[in-house]
Structures are given as C-alpha cells and as structure tokens.
Design a protein around this motif. Structure first.
Motif, mmCIF file in Angstrom:
data_model
loop_
_atom_site.group_PDB
_atom_site.id
_atom_site.type_symbol
_atom_site.label_atom_id
_atom_site.label_comp_id
_atom_site.label_asym_id
_atom_site.label_seq_id
_atom_site.Cartn_x
_atom_site.Cartn_y
_atom_site.Cartn_z
ATOM 1 N N PRO A 323 -6.721 16.862 11.941
ATOM 2 C CA PRO A 323 -7.253 18.194 11.648
ATOM 3 C C PRO A 323 -8.495 18.578 12.445
ATOM 4 N N PHE A 324 -8.895 17.795 13.448
ATOM 5 C CA PHE A 324 -10.146 18.051 14.154
ATOM 6 C C PHE A 324 -9.942 19.005 15.340
ATOM 7 N N SER A 325 -10.993 19.710 15.710
ATOM 8 C CA SER A 325 -10.930 20.753 16.736
ATOM 9 C C SER A 325 -10.945 20.171 18.147
ATOM 10 N N GLU A 326 -10.561 21.007 19.121
ATOM 11 C CA GLU A 326 -10.666 20.602 20.527
ATOM 12 C C GLU A 326 -12.116 20.299 20.888
ATOM 13 N N GLN A 327 -13.039 21.107 20.370
ATOM 14 C CA GLN A 327 -14.458 20.895 20.654
ATOM 15 C C GLN A 327 -14.907 19.507 20.223
ATOM 16 N N GLN A 328 -14.494 19.074 19.035
ATOM 17 C CA GLN A 328 -14.894 17.755 18.564
ATOM 18 C C GLN A 328 -14.179 16.653 19.330
ATOM 19 N N HIS A 329 -12.932 16.892 19.716
ATOM 20 C CA HIS A 329 -12.216 15.895 20.522
ATOM 21 C C HIS A 329 -12.838 15.751 21.908
ATOM 22 N N LYS A 330 -13.491 16.797 22.403
ATOM 23 C CA LYS A 330 -14.075 16.731 23.738
ATOM 24 C C LYS A 330 -15.471 16.107 23.726
ATOM 25 N N TYR A 331 -16.303 16.487 22.722
ATOM 26 C CA TYR A 331 -17.695 16.056 22.743
ATOM 27 C C TYR A 331 -18.091 15.155 21.570
ATOM 28 N N GLY A 332 -17.261 15.070 20.531
ATOM 29 C CA GLY A 332 -17.612 14.287 19.361
ATOM 30 C C GLY A 332 -18.305 15.144 18.301
ATOM 31 N N PRO A 333 -18.793 14.499 17.234
ATOM 32 C CA PRO A 333 -18.792 13.053 17.001
ATOM 33 C C PRO A 333 -17.371 12.501 16.831
ATOM 34 N N PHE A 334 -17.146 11.318 17.395
ATOM 35 C CA PHE A 334 -15.799 10.768 17.471
ATOM 36 C C PHE A 334 -15.430 9.826 16.320
ATOM 37 N N LYS A 335 -16.431 9.292 15.653
ATOM 38 C CA LYS A 335 -16.129 8.311 14.609
ATOM 39 C C LYS A 335 -15.228 8.873 13.515
ATOM 40 N N PRO A 336 -15.458 10.107 13.015
ATOM 41 C CA PRO A 336 -14.550 10.642 12.000
ATOM 42 C C PRO A 336 -13.104 10.758 12.482
ATOM 43 N N ILE A 337 -12.926 11.080 13.762
ATOM 44 C CA ILE A 337 -11.577 11.183 14.313
ATOM 45 C C ILE A 337 -10.918 9.814 14.339
ATOM 46 N N LYS A 338 -11.644 8.808 14.809
ATOM 47 C CA LYS A 338 -11.090 7.450 14.867
ATOM 48 C C LYS A 338 -10.756 6.928 13.473
ATOM 49 N N GLU A 339 -11.622 7.192 12.524
ATOM 50 C CA GLU A 339 -11.367 6.734 11.155
ATOM 51 C C GLU A 339 -10.144 7.409 10.565
ATOM 52 N N TRP A 340 -9.994 8.717 10.822
ATOM 53 C CA TRP A 340 -8.826 9.447 10.320
ATOM 54 C C TRP A 340 -7.546 8.879 10.929
ATOM 55 N N LYS A 341 -7.589 8.647 12.241
ATOM 56 C CA LYS A 341 -6.391 8.133 12.928
ATOM 57 C C LYS A 341 -6.026 6.747 12.409
ATOM 58 N N GLU A 342 -7.018 5.903 12.209
ATOM 59 C CA GLU A 342 -6.750 4.562 11.719
ATOM 60 C C GLU A 342 -6.177 4.596 10.302
ATOM 61 N N LYS A 343 -6.727 5.426 9.472
ATOM 62 C CA LYS A 343 -6.264 5.540 8.085
ATOM 63 C C LYS A 343 -4.816 6.002 8.018
ATOM 64 N N HIS A 344 -4.496 7.006 8.803
ATOM 65 C CA HIS A 344 -3.148 7.555 8.746
ATOM 66 C C HIS A 344 -2.136 6.705 9.522
ATOM 67 N N LYS A 345 -2.632 5.929 10.470
ATOM 68 C CA LYS A 345 -1.750 4.989 11.163
ATOM 69 C C LYS A 345 -1.281 3.908 10.215
ATOM 70 N N LYS A 346 -2.165 3.435 9.348
ATOM 71 C CA LYS A 346 -1.817 2.399 8.392
ATOM 72 C C LYS A 346 -0.826 2.898 7.343
ATOM 73 N N LYS A 347 -0.945 4.182 6.998
ATOM 74 C CA LYS A 347 -0.059 4.756 5.992
ATOM 75 C C LYS A 347 1.341 4.993 6.517
ATOM 76 N N SER A 348 1.446 5.290 7.793
ATOM 77 C CA SER A 348 2.740 5.681 8.359
ATOM 78 C C SER A 348 3.645 4.473 8.586
#
Length: 348
Positions: A323-348
């Motif tokens: 659910p994160f924006s292009e702006q956040q994917h380009k400049y961060g902060p990146f930790k919330p994105i990585k945590e979201w991806k890791e959480k949902h990777k484990k669920k899938s």
C-alpha cells in the motif's frame, strides 16, 4: 670452638636471608592484591560502550586472481581476457558514440559503475557472477544467463544497445568475468561482492540535503550540472555524467536508491574506499537521493517485474503489491515497506 662460632654466624645469616625473602614475597602478594582490587574496581566502572566490535564486512575480503596466473593460460585465451578487461575499463573507446568498433553506448565506461574493471571490493565488482549465473531474476521473471546480464548493463547503465551474443566483444567480456570469478565456489557469494547494503534510515532520504553534499564533495569532478568531464579526444569521460542525456537511464541498477547509497558510501568522493570512507551513512543516502532526483534518459520498463510482488522495496515505479506510494518507494523511509513485504510473504 672456632668451628662452632662459624656455624653460629652462618645460621644467623641464613635466618636473616630467609626473613628478608619472606618479607619481599609478602610485599609482592600485598601489592598484587591491591592491584587486583584496583583493576577490578576500574573494570567495573569502565565505559564498555567505547569498545568497537570487529566488523567482518570489511576484513579478509575476496580479491581477484593474481595477474601472474594469466601466464599459465593459452595465448589465445589470455588475449581474450585482456581484451575483455580493456572493454570494461575503456568501454567508450570501443563502443561509445565515437567507438573504434561501433557506436553502441552513451560514452560512459563499464568501470564507471564497476570500479577497477570490476575488481574493487564493495565497488560493484564481478566476483560472484560466474558462480551464480544462470539464475532466476525477478526483474525479468526468467532465468538469465550472463549474456542477458551484460546486455542489461549496455541497455540500462550505458543507455545503449545490446551486443550480439556471438560478437568478439561479448565473448571477451564473458571470458574476463569468468576469469575474475573462476575461483569462487558454485552458488557462493564472497564477502565484499557487489555493493554494500547500508543500514536503512528512520527517515526518508532528502534530495535537498543531498544537494549540499553534492556541492561540497562531488561537484568538483562531476560538475555543477552533473555532466561530468569529457576526456581529451571526446571519446570518453574522465569523470562520468551523473544525470542528463549521457548518464544511466531510469532502468539502471543504480537508479535504486539503496544501490547508489551503498556504492557512494564506500567509493565516493574521489579517493574514498571501504577502508577510508569520507561520507556518513546519512550523507550517502541524501546525495544518492539528490542524484537520482535529477533528469535522465527513460527506458521502457513495461516488461520489468512481471510479478509486482517481487519488486524490491526501493523500486521507484508502481504499481505495487503493497500500500505504499511511489514517493516512499523512491526515497523512504524503507523499513515499513520491508516489514510489510516480509509479513505478507510469510502469510502467502
């Protein structure tokens, strides 16, 4: 009588020496005890935070094969490797806009991104390539061989055209890459390979702060408008352009902020190495954000990342599975994105 007196004198002397020795030993023991008490007390109050832990990321790094080993190869193979090294170090002389072989790229050299012809530890080197290709890459969604990987660099970092897989130039580059990584065990990535991954910041990288760093540390080589400095003869660059029509395009690996920040930290400005960095982590993130915020050539990326869930946390173009924006994917902060991806990777 005289003998008895001598014995008495000797006895007295022995007793005196013994008492003196006992006194020395006692003083030593008392002194050692006091020292031990003082050492224990000082150790208990010492500032243990001042101890710097040993960082194995910057010691005993993998290195290239020694040049003398080339003498053991057949002359034809040695010449092919030498030509490959020359193409990596001076790409534009042969394949730039005024190249001796053909006009095939933007005038930058491969070693502008792969330092010391791809042999610098933490300098985006080739150490792990031979051992790990062919391999599946999310960007294309396919198993890629080295030919595909080399041509990706020509089409993205050099903003040019793919080389014919059977060409003398492609075969020489492949021979050189094989030589650099020939000692690496299969599927192994040696310490010091590629680009060092910096610790993520809690905030977003700031292009405005990065501009200040650029003006202070980078502008003298890469110039105020990022155009770099052309070498005499106009074939190649002494200092490469960091943005503009002659720089890498938006599909290049260094257009991902984590890659450029790690590359900058341990290789830039001129004279910096992993042993003697000149910028802080935050300065590296910020100057990378500034450089990648500037205009540069565009590439058709519509076929990249067929599985959008496989996009890295700092891929700057949507759509995304998160659910994160292009702006956040380009400049961060990146930790919330990585945590979201890791959480949902484990669920899938």
């Amino acid at each position: 009588m005289k003998l008895l007196n001598v014995v008495r004198v000797l006895t007295v002397l022995i007793i005196a020496v013994a008492l003196y020795a006992v006194g020395l030993i006692g003083s030593y023991i008392l002194g050692a005890s006091d020292w031990l008490k003082n050492y224990t007390a000082s150790s208990a109050t010492a500032d243990t935070t001042a101890v710097v832990p040993y960082d194995t990321n910057f010691h005993a790094l993998w290195t290239q094969p020694a040049d003398w080993r080339l003498a053991k190869l057949a002359p034809e193979q040695r010449l092919k490797i030498d030509y490959g090294r020359e193409l990596i170090a001076h790409t534009a002389e042969y394949l730039g806009p005024k190249g001796k072989v053909k006009a095939n790229s933007n005038g930058m050299n491969c070693q502008n991104c792969h330092l010391n012809a791809g042999t610098q530890p933490w300098g985006n080197n080739y150490f792990a390539v031979q051992a790990n290709y062919p391999k599946f890459r999310e960007r294309s969604g396919t198993v890629e061989n080295q030919i595909k990987r080399v041509n990706d660099c020509f089409e993205r970092s050099l903003n040019g055209k793919a080389l014919d897989s059977t060409s003398r130039e492609m075969q020489a580059i492949l021979a050189y890459i094989k030589w650099i990584g020939g000692d690496v065990p299969k599927k192994y990535t040696p310490r010091g390979s590629g680009i060092y991954k910096l610790k993520l910041m809690k905030r977003a990288a700031d292009p405005d702060k990065g501009r200040v760093v650029y003006e202070q540390k980078c502008q003298s080589c890469h110039q105020a408008n990022g155009e770099g400095v052309m070498a005499e003869g106009g074939r190649t660059y002494t200092y490469p352009p960091l943005w503009g029509e002659r720089s890498y395009n938006n599909g290049a690996g260094l257009f991902r902020l984590s890659n450029l920040a790690g590359y900058v930290k341990y290789n830039m400005p001129f004279g910096a190495t992993y042993e003697r960095p000149q910028l802080s982590d935050e300065e590296s993130w910020d100057v990378a954000a500034f450089v990648n915020s500037m205009p540069r050539p565009s590439k058709d990326l519509s076929k990249d990342w067929p599985n959008i869930a496989g996009k890295p946390f700092d891929h700057p173009f949507g759509p995304y599975a998160d659910p994160f924006s292009e702006q956040q994917h380009k400049y961060g902060p990146f930790k919330p994105i990585k945590e979201w991806k890791e959480k949902h990777k484990k669920k899938s």
